[in-house]
Scaffold this motif. Structure first.
Motif, PDB file in Angstrom:
ATOM      1  N   TYR A  12       0.867  -1.169   0.000  1.00  0.00           N
ATOM      2  CA  TYR A  12       0.000   0.000   0.000  1.00  0.00           C
ATOM      3  C   TYR A  12       0.904   1.219   0.000  1.00  0.00           C
ATOM      4  O   TYR A  12       1.075   1.886   1.005  1.00  0.00           O
ATOM      5  N   GLU A  13       1.510   1.511  -1.167  1.00  0.00           N
ATOM      6  CA  GLU A  13       2.483   2.596  -1.236  1.00  0.00           C
ATOM      7  C   GLU A  13       2.778   2.955  -2.693  1.00  0.00           C
ATOM      8  O   GLU A  13       2.182   2.410  -3.612  1.00  0.00           O
ATOM      9  N   GLY A  42      -3.719   4.013  -8.055  1.00  0.00           N
ATOM     10  CA  GLY A  42      -4.017   5.422  -8.249  1.00  0.00           C
ATOM     11  C   GLY A  42      -2.839   6.157  -8.850  1.00  0.00           C
ATOM     12  O   GLY A  42      -1.683   5.766  -8.652  1.00  0.00           O
ATOM     13  N   PRO A  43      -3.124   7.246  -9.577  1.00  0.00           N
ATOM     14  CA  PRO A  43      -2.056   8.084 -10.138  1.00  0.00           C
ATOM     15  C   PRO A  43      -1.607   9.135  -9.128  1.00  0.00           C
ATOM     16  O   PRO A  43      -2.239   9.321  -8.085  1.00  0.00           O
ATOM     17  N   THR A  97       5.445  -0.437 -18.374  1.00  0.00           N
ATOM     18  CA  THR A  97       5.065   0.971 -18.289  1.00  0.00           C
ATOM     19  C   THR A  97       3.876   1.126 -17.342  1.00  0.00           C
ATOM     20  O   THR A  97       3.161   0.160 -17.034  1.00  0.00           O
ATOM     21  N   ARG A  98       3.662   2.352 -16.923  1.00  0.00           N
ATOM     22  CA  ARG A  98       2.537   2.620 -16.032  1.00  0.00           C
ATOM     23  C   ARG A  98       1.215   2.265 -16.703  1.00  0.00           C
ATOM     24  O   ARG A  98       0.340   1.656 -16.086  1.00  0.00           O
ATOM     25  N   ASP A  99       1.039   2.631 -17.974  1.00  0.00           N
ATOM     26  CA  ASP A  99      -0.213   2.327 -18.664  1.00  0.00           C
ATOM     27  C   ASP A  99      -0.428   0.827 -18.797  1.00  0.00           C
ATOM     28  O   ASP A  99      -1.568   0.338 -18.720  1.00  0.00           O
ATOM     29  N   TYR A 112       5.358   6.850 -11.864  1.00  0.00           N
ATOM     30  CA  TYR A 112       4.984   6.290 -10.576  1.00  0.00           C
ATOM     31  C   TYR A 112       3.496   5.971 -10.538  1.00  0.00           C
ATOM     32  O   TYR A 112       2.696   6.549 -11.271  1.00  0.00           O
ATOM     33  N   LEU A 113       3.137   5.048  -9.656  1.00  0.00           N
ATOM     34  CA  LEU A 113       1.736   4.787  -9.359  1.00  0.00           C
ATOM     35  C   LEU A 113       1.611   4.401  -7.891  1.00  0.00           C
ATOM     36  O   LEU A 113       2.592   4.040  -7.235  1.00  0.00           O
ATOM     37  N   ILE A 114       0.386   4.498  -7.393  1.00  0.00           N
ATOM     38  CA  ILE A 114       0.080   4.065  -6.038  1.00  0.00           C
ATOM     39  C   ILE A 114      -0.584   2.699  -6.132  1.00  0.00           C
ATOM     40  O   ILE A 114      -1.610   2.537  -6.811  1.00  0.00           O
TER      41      ILE A 114
END
Length: 391
Positions: free
Chosen positions: A246-247, A325-326, A309-311, A255-257
């Motif tokens: 959870y970070e 989350g972004p 990648t994030r996507d 980055y992403l959460i």
């Protein structure tokens, strides 16, 4: 509609800075008539808390963004309560008021006959809200205090920030005055409860709201963790003390959460990541085990997330029901389609300042009536042209 829920309620606002004005702005948003009392020369301190300022073209008038955020929908009347005439004006307004909100040091207003007991003698139905740093009694009741002080004193900063041993380790404040804002929300709730109570009792109340009390309460699960375990919470950066993972994690291009709240979500994450073995590993199979072995789990995920990648990650997460989350800039926040759909960015027209941008109160529906702008200093003092009894 809640924007008219407090229609007919008159609020006398003697507060400054953020906690009190946040409360009275809520009351204004809910339909109350709020009269903000300001010193004729200085006004609310936050009028000078800039830049940035919204400036009226061709005039010397300007408003700080800080003042705008917590003073919409109010009338501003310039009164120096320290003079006999000014104190008399406040008393006359208090006669008709339902609520008075002030955040002066204990004893300040008593010197001018504007304390609760003096005004209660004139208006027994008055709900008088005193917002102070330490409360109306106790060994520190006479001391002033700002949000920052209570973020530290109340414990919040002791576990906020990077852990020891990492670059930049040390206590860290939040990016906004969270104790002030939460105090304003508690004060709002207390006022609404007092109005409800007055409907049956017929008498007002003195509400003692202290930033220290709110700061201690704001610890929530961290405070409860301490009371149950006896162990002081430690700084954990972006990690959660009770849930894992959870970070924040780095991907190949940003980055992403990752916000895993239960074991089923973790199993789905492992499926997406092609690491079903992690969900079956007894070190990570349950949330408690993941907390106990967080350093090892974090090491695995820190290597794993940058492989895509994030996507690529987030598309797969959405399909599998994995919470994420972004991390948005303010520009990205207000451009986001859901934020735009919810009409969170709004504007009000002021006759001098023009269009004043602001954020919708989340208690109100997007279809609620338009918000009224914040006032110029003394804009509604009777001697000023354009005086009216409502914003």
């Amino acid at each position: 509609m809640l924007d008219k829920a407090l229609q007919g309620i008159k609020v006398l606002d003697l507060s400054r800075i953020l906690a009190g004005p946040w409360c009275t702005q809520n009351l204004a948003d809910l339909g109350a008539e709020v009269t903000k009392i300001e010193h004729p020369q200085r006004g609310d301190d936050t009028r000078g808390w800039g830049p940035p300022y919204l400036e009226a073209p061709g005039t010397a008038e300007r408003m700080s963004a800080y003042f705008i955020c917590c003073n919409r929908g109010k009338r501003s009347v310039a009164v120096d309560y320290s003079t006999p005439e000014g104190a008399a004006t406040i008393r006359s307004l208090a006669l008709e008021a339902d609520v008075l909100v002030e955040n002066y040091k204990v004893g300040t207003l008593k010197r001018y006959g504007l304390d609760y007991h003096s005004l209660k003698a004139l208006n027994s139905r008055l709900i008088y809200v005193s917002i102070t740093g330490f409360g109306q009694d106790g060994p520190m009741a006479d001391k002033p205090g700002y949000d920052y002080v209570f973020q530290g004193m109340g414990g919040l900063m002791s576990y906020t920030g990077l852990p020891d041993g990492q670059a930049g380790a040390g206590p860290l404040r939040t990016g906004v005055a969270v104790v002030d804002l939460t105090t304003g929300m508690y004060a709002t709730s207390a006022v609404l409860a007092a109005l409800f109570q007055r409907a049956s009792s017929g008498v007002g109340a003195h509400l003692d709201i202290a930033l220290l009390d709110v700061a201690v309460t704001l610890n929530a699960n961290q405070g409860s963790n301490y009371l149950i375990s006896g162990a002081n919470p430690q700084r954990s950066g972006n990690a959660h003390p009770n849930c894992a993972p959870y970070e924040v994690f780095r991907c190949a291009d940003g980055y992403l959460i990752l916000a895993i709240g239960n074991d089923a979500q973790f199993a789905r994450f492992c499926d997406v990541a092609g690491r079903t073995d992690l969900a079956q590993d007894p070190r990570y199979a349950t949330n408690s085990a993941r907390i106990e072995n967080l350093v090892a789990l974090r090491s695995v995920l820190t290597d794993l997330l940058p492989t895509r990648t994030r996507d690529a990650w987030t598309g797969a997460f959405d399909a599998a029901g994995v919470p994420w989350g972004p991390i948005h800039t303010m520009e990205e926040v207000f451009a986001h389609p859901q934020v735009r759909h919810r009409q969170l960015r709004q504007a009000a027209l002021h006759p001098v300042m023009g269009e004043v941008p602001m954020v919708r109160n989340p208690m109100l529906a997007p279809s609620a009536a338009g918000l009224a702008p914040p006032p110029l200093l003394g804009e509604h003092t009777p001697k000023r042209q354009g005086f009216s009894r409502s914003p």
